[in-house]
Enzyme design. Structure first.
Site, PDB file in Angstrom:
ATOM      1  N   TYR A 154       0.846  -1.209   0.000  1.00  0.00           N
ATOM      2  CA  TYR A 154       0.000   0.000   0.000  1.00  0.00           C
ATOM      3  C   TYR A 154       0.874   1.248   0.000  1.00  0.00           C
ATOM      4  O   TYR A 154       0.633   2.200  -0.726  1.00  0.00           O
ATOM      5  CB  TYR A 154      -0.894  -0.022   1.242  1.00  0.00           C
ATOM      6  CG  TYR A 154      -1.881   1.128   1.285  1.00  0.00           C
ATOM      7  CD1 TYR A 154      -3.143   0.999   0.712  1.00  0.00           C
ATOM      8  CD2 TYR A 154      -1.547   2.333   1.894  1.00  0.00           C
ATOM      9  CE1 TYR A 154      -4.042   2.044   0.743  1.00  0.00           C
ATOM     10  CE2 TYR A 154      -2.450   3.386   1.926  1.00  0.00           C
ATOM     11  CZ  TYR A 154      -3.693   3.235   1.352  1.00  0.00           C
ATOM     12  OH  TYR A 154      -4.585   4.275   1.377  1.00  0.00           O
ATOM     13  N   PHE A 158      -9.677  20.884 -23.783  1.00  0.00           N
ATOM     14  CA  PHE A 158     -10.161  19.514 -23.904  1.00  0.00           C
ATOM     15  C   PHE A 158     -11.384  19.434 -22.989  1.00  0.00           C
ATOM     16  O   PHE A 158     -11.455  20.154 -21.987  1.00  0.00           O
ATOM     17  CB  PHE A 158      -9.087  18.482 -23.525  1.00  0.00           C
ATOM     18  CG  PHE A 158      -9.604  17.086 -23.710  1.00  0.00           C
ATOM     19  CD1 PHE A 158      -9.832  16.592 -24.978  1.00  0.00           C
ATOM     20  CD2 PHE A 158      -9.942  16.301 -22.625  1.00  0.00           C
ATOM     21  CE1 PHE A 158     -10.379  15.326 -25.165  1.00  0.00           C
ATOM     22  CE2 PHE A 158     -10.486  15.024 -22.806  1.00  0.00           C
ATOM     23  CZ  PHE A 158     -10.702  14.544 -24.081  1.00  0.00           C
ATOM     24  N   THR A 159     -12.336  18.565 -23.322  1.00  0.00           N
ATOM     25  CA  THR A 159     -13.622  18.555 -22.589  1.00  0.00           C
ATOM     26  C   THR A 159     -13.428  18.491 -21.067  1.00  0.00           C
ATOM     27  O   THR A 159     -13.950  19.332 -20.333  1.00  0.00           O
ATOM     28  CB  THR A 159     -14.488  17.347 -23.025  1.00  0.00           C
ATOM     29  OG1 THR A 159     -13.663  16.182 -22.995  1.00  0.00           O
ATOM     30  CG2 THR A 159     -15.027  17.525 -24.434  1.00  0.00           C
ATOM     31  N   ASP A 185      -0.121  19.615 -20.668  1.00  0.00           N
ATOM     32  CA  ASP A 185      -0.895  18.370 -20.735  1.00  0.00           C
ATOM     33  C   ASP A 185      -0.175  17.463 -21.727  1.00  0.00           C
ATOM     34  O   ASP A 185      -0.208  17.691 -22.944  1.00  0.00           O
ATOM     35  CB  ASP A 185      -2.336  18.659 -21.193  1.00  0.00           C
ATOM     36  CG  ASP A 185      -3.163  17.376 -21.325  1.00  0.00           C
ATOM     37  OD1 ASP A 185      -2.589  16.264 -21.281  1.00  0.00           O
ATOM     38  OD2 ASP A 185      -4.397  17.488 -21.493  1.00  0.00           O
ATOM     39  N   LYS A 194      -3.161   7.187 -22.548  1.00  0.00           N
ATOM     40  CA  LYS A 194      -2.598   7.521 -23.860  1.00  0.00           C
ATOM     41  C   LYS A 194      -1.076   7.438 -23.778  1.00  0.00           C
ATOM     42  O   LYS A 194      -0.472   6.568 -24.373  1.00  0.00           O
ATOM     43  CB  LYS A 194      -3.042   8.927 -24.278  1.00  0.00           C
ATOM     44  CG  LYS A 194      -4.536   9.042 -24.532  1.00  0.00           C
ATOM     45  CD  LYS A 194      -4.920  10.452 -24.960  1.00  0.00           C
ATOM     46  CE  LYS A 194      -6.407  10.653 -25.083  1.00  0.00           C
ATOM     47  NZ  LYS A 194      -7.008  10.137 -26.311  1.00  0.00           N
ATOM     48  N   ARG A 198     -17.351  14.458 -32.797  1.00  0.00           N
ATOM     49  CA  ARG A 198     -16.703  15.602 -32.152  1.00  0.00           C
ATOM     50  C   ARG A 198     -17.301  16.851 -32.787  1.00  0.00           C
ATOM     51  O   ARG A 198     -16.720  17.448 -33.677  1.00  0.00           O
ATOM     52  CB  ARG A 198     -15.176  15.546 -32.366  1.00  0.00           C
ATOM     53  CG  ARG A 198     -14.483  14.509 -31.512  1.00  0.00           C
ATOM     54  CD  ARG A 198     -14.422  14.974 -30.083  1.00  0.00           C
ATOM     55  NE  ARG A 198     -14.184  13.930 -29.119  1.00  0.00           N
ATOM     56  CZ  ARG A 198     -14.365  14.097 -27.805  1.00  0.00           C
ATOM     57  NH1 ARG A 198     -14.803  15.214 -27.326  1.00  0.00           N
ATOM     58  NH2 ARG A 198     -14.124  13.148 -26.969  1.00  0.00           N
ATOM     59  N   PHE A 245     -23.592  13.516 -24.905  1.00  0.00           N
ATOM     60  CA  PHE A 245     -22.969  12.665 -25.932  1.00  0.00           C
ATOM     61  C   PHE A 245     -22.638  11.268 -25.412  1.00  0.00           C
ATOM     62  O   PHE A 245     -22.535  10.326 -26.180  1.00  0.00           O
ATOM     63  CB  PHE A 245     -21.724  13.336 -26.535  1.00  0.00           C
ATOM     64  CG  PHE A 245     -20.597  13.543 -25.568  1.00  0.00           C
ATOM     65  CD1 PHE A 245     -20.597  14.635 -24.725  1.00  0.00           C
ATOM     66  CD2 PHE A 245     -19.538  12.656 -25.505  1.00  0.00           C
ATOM     67  CE1 PHE A 245     -19.556  14.835 -23.818  1.00  0.00           C
ATOM     68  CE2 PHE A 245     -18.490  12.847 -24.613  1.00  0.00           C
ATOM     69  CZ  PHE A 245     -18.506  13.946 -23.756  1.00  0.00           C
TER      70      PHE A 245
END
Ligand code: F0G
Length: 487
Positions: free
Chosen positions: A85, A137-138, A228, A271, A394, A460
């Site tokens: 942990y 970005f969303t 990012d 990603k 999109r 969406f």
């Protein structure tokens, strides 16, 4: 010995194709169901590709998130994970790898990219502050807004042109940044966010020189620069191959330079690094201490942050592999192949080819469908119907209505066909190209969509729609007539 790079293998008889520098050792069976079943599946999913079931999908091009192929070394590393942990050796291995690659002393783990955005926004965004970005970005925008801030998109105007030969459409307009700081005051800027491989404008990169200029402005004004790095791999490849001054730098040197120009780096490891997870990196002890306390509140203890230790082992190896040009070139080269082939025969796509995937311009593809009937959503549905290929809308569907109920029409109406790295073969890409061309020739048969169930938030993801007419039956019939008994 110089290792030949994938992108540089020439074919003696011309007409070369991107040549893979990996081989496939584990496979997953796919099925291609007939067009009649795809029509039913589409209806069951309310014409929303997010609601389709994998058993009905042939090529899943919804996203590259968490679905990139993993390497043998990643899988092997997963077997050695230490699940203590606290104080896990796995965490130390990942932290050391991040130190080596980014040169950042401190690493805060989180379960995925948006978790990093939640934490950074809670720490730095206050009511009335602004976060300038090359583009939103969303999820990054949602977290800023939830914390009382606003987002300003400072992309250069040319970045939004669909057809272009500009190599770096993701560049921030530094004049716009300077005026914003002058008008609002540096103290009202929570941080500046630069997104590598700018997702929502077609996976378009920014130049290292642009990051350098943005960084100088931020440092002069005492403003934090947040990178990012979720789509960093693609952006690195484009800097290496498109930015003349960087052609002799290694991928690792470019990465290190980008990191040195930024105060905080965060990423979705769904990603970057081809696994599942995320994290925040910084060289500053002070910033680390400010951010640290929220990790155990939202994510988990500081040595796992909501990630499984196996995934953390895979990320450490995946990040290391990202420093290899052969690894990062596979996505962009396949995407370029797909985009160029479609562009040559007049199918409207975003150019130049970027990272992440191939983006069809639904505004032009389906120019007979008004934005109020969601052309990009209709194209996603039609594409699935004629091919079994699942893409992601999109466009306007991905926006949210104004409080008075009026629609927010999106700048762009795109169908994103993501190419997860090292997952599809070139023959599968050829198949997708073939069906897109057929659909383009038959585009007038495609009609719009209307909502039948419209959630207020994130419509969406969960919303259900129906075709405005019987166009899907007509399209399926035409498909059957042209393709005979082929699926
Ligand atoms: N930043 C960028 C540039 C992204 O593309 C994503 C995710 C995130 C942050 C959030 O990361 O999903 O791990 O929470 N993009 C995915 C996509 C969802 O399909 O493009 P996450």
């Amino acid at each position: 010995m110089e290792v030949v790079k994938m992108s540089r293998v020439k074919f003696y008889y011309g007409g070369g194709v991107p040549l893979e520098m990996h081989k496939v050792r584990i496979v997953q069976k796919l099925s291609l169901v007939p067009v009649e079943r795809r029509l039913e599946a589409l209806k069951e999913a309310g014409n929303n590709t997010f609601l389709l079931k994998n058993k009905d999908i042939y090529l899943d091009m919804l996203t590259d998130s968490g679905v990139n192929a993993m390497s043998d070394n990643q899988l092997a590393a997963m077997m050695q994970a230490d699940d203590s942990y606290a104080g896990s050796a796995t965490f130390t291995r990942l932290e050391n790898k991040i130190r080596e690659i980014f040169g950042t002393e401190y690493f805060l783990p989180a379960h995925q990219g948006r978790a990093c955005e939640n934490i950074l926004s809670q720490v730095f965004v206050r009511h009335g502050t602004v976060v300038p970005m090359n583009y939103h970005f969303t999820t990054s925008k949602s977290h800023v807004v939830l914390n009382g801030g606003t987002v300003e998109e400072l992309i250069r105007d040319e970045g939004l042109e669909i057809r272009s030969s500009l190599p770096f459409k993701g560049n921030m307009d530094t004049d716009k940044l300077k005026s914003l700081i002058r008008e609002r005051g540096a103290d009202k800027v929570a941080f500046v966010r630069m997104e590598a491989g700018t997702n929502l404008i077609g996976g378009q990169p920014f130049a290292l020189q642009n990051l350098r200029e943005v960084s100088q402005i931020c440092r002069k004004n005492g403003i934090l620069l947040v990178l990012d790095a979720s789509l960093l791999a693609d952006n690195l490849y484009f800097i290496k191959t498109r930015e003349a001054s960087c052609k002799d730098m290694t991928v690792a040197q470019i990465t290190r330079t980008m990191a040195d120009l930024s105060d905080i780096i965060y990423f979705s490891a769904r990603k970057l690094g081809c696994a599942r997870g995320g994290g925040i990196c910084t060289a500053s002890r002070e910033l680390y201490e400010r951010i640290r306390e929220l990790i155990p509140v939202y994510e988990g203890f500081l040595t796992y942050g909501g990630m499984s230790v196996r995934e953390m082992e895979a990320i450490a190896v995946g990040l290391d592999e990202t420093m290899d040009e052969d690894m990062i070139s596979q996505g962009p080269l396949f995407i370029e192949y797909m985009v160029d082939r479609l562009d040559k025969v007049g199918v409207p796509v975003i150019t130049p080819a970027g990272g992440l995937g191939c983006h069809l311009n639904a505004m032009e593809f389906l120019d007979h469908i008004p934005q109020s009937q969601y052309p990009a959503g209709a194209l996603a549905a039609a594409m699935f119907l004629v091919s079994g290929v699942r893409g992601m809308e999109r466009g306007t569907l991905s926006e949210q209505r104004e409080p008075d109920g009026s629609e927010v029409f999106s700048n762009m109406e795109l169908l994103r066909l993501a190419l997860p790295r090292r997952v599809f073969t070139l023959s599968q890409v050829e198949y997708a190209i073939d069906r897109i061309r057929w659909l383009y020739e038959n585009r007038k048969l495609v009609g719009g969509l209307n909502f039948v169930e419209e959630p207020k938030m994130l419509r969406f993801f969960f919303g259900k729609l129906e075709p405005v007419s019987d166009w899907q039956q007509v399209l399926a019939k035409k498909f059957r007539a042209d393709f005979g008994d082929s699926l």
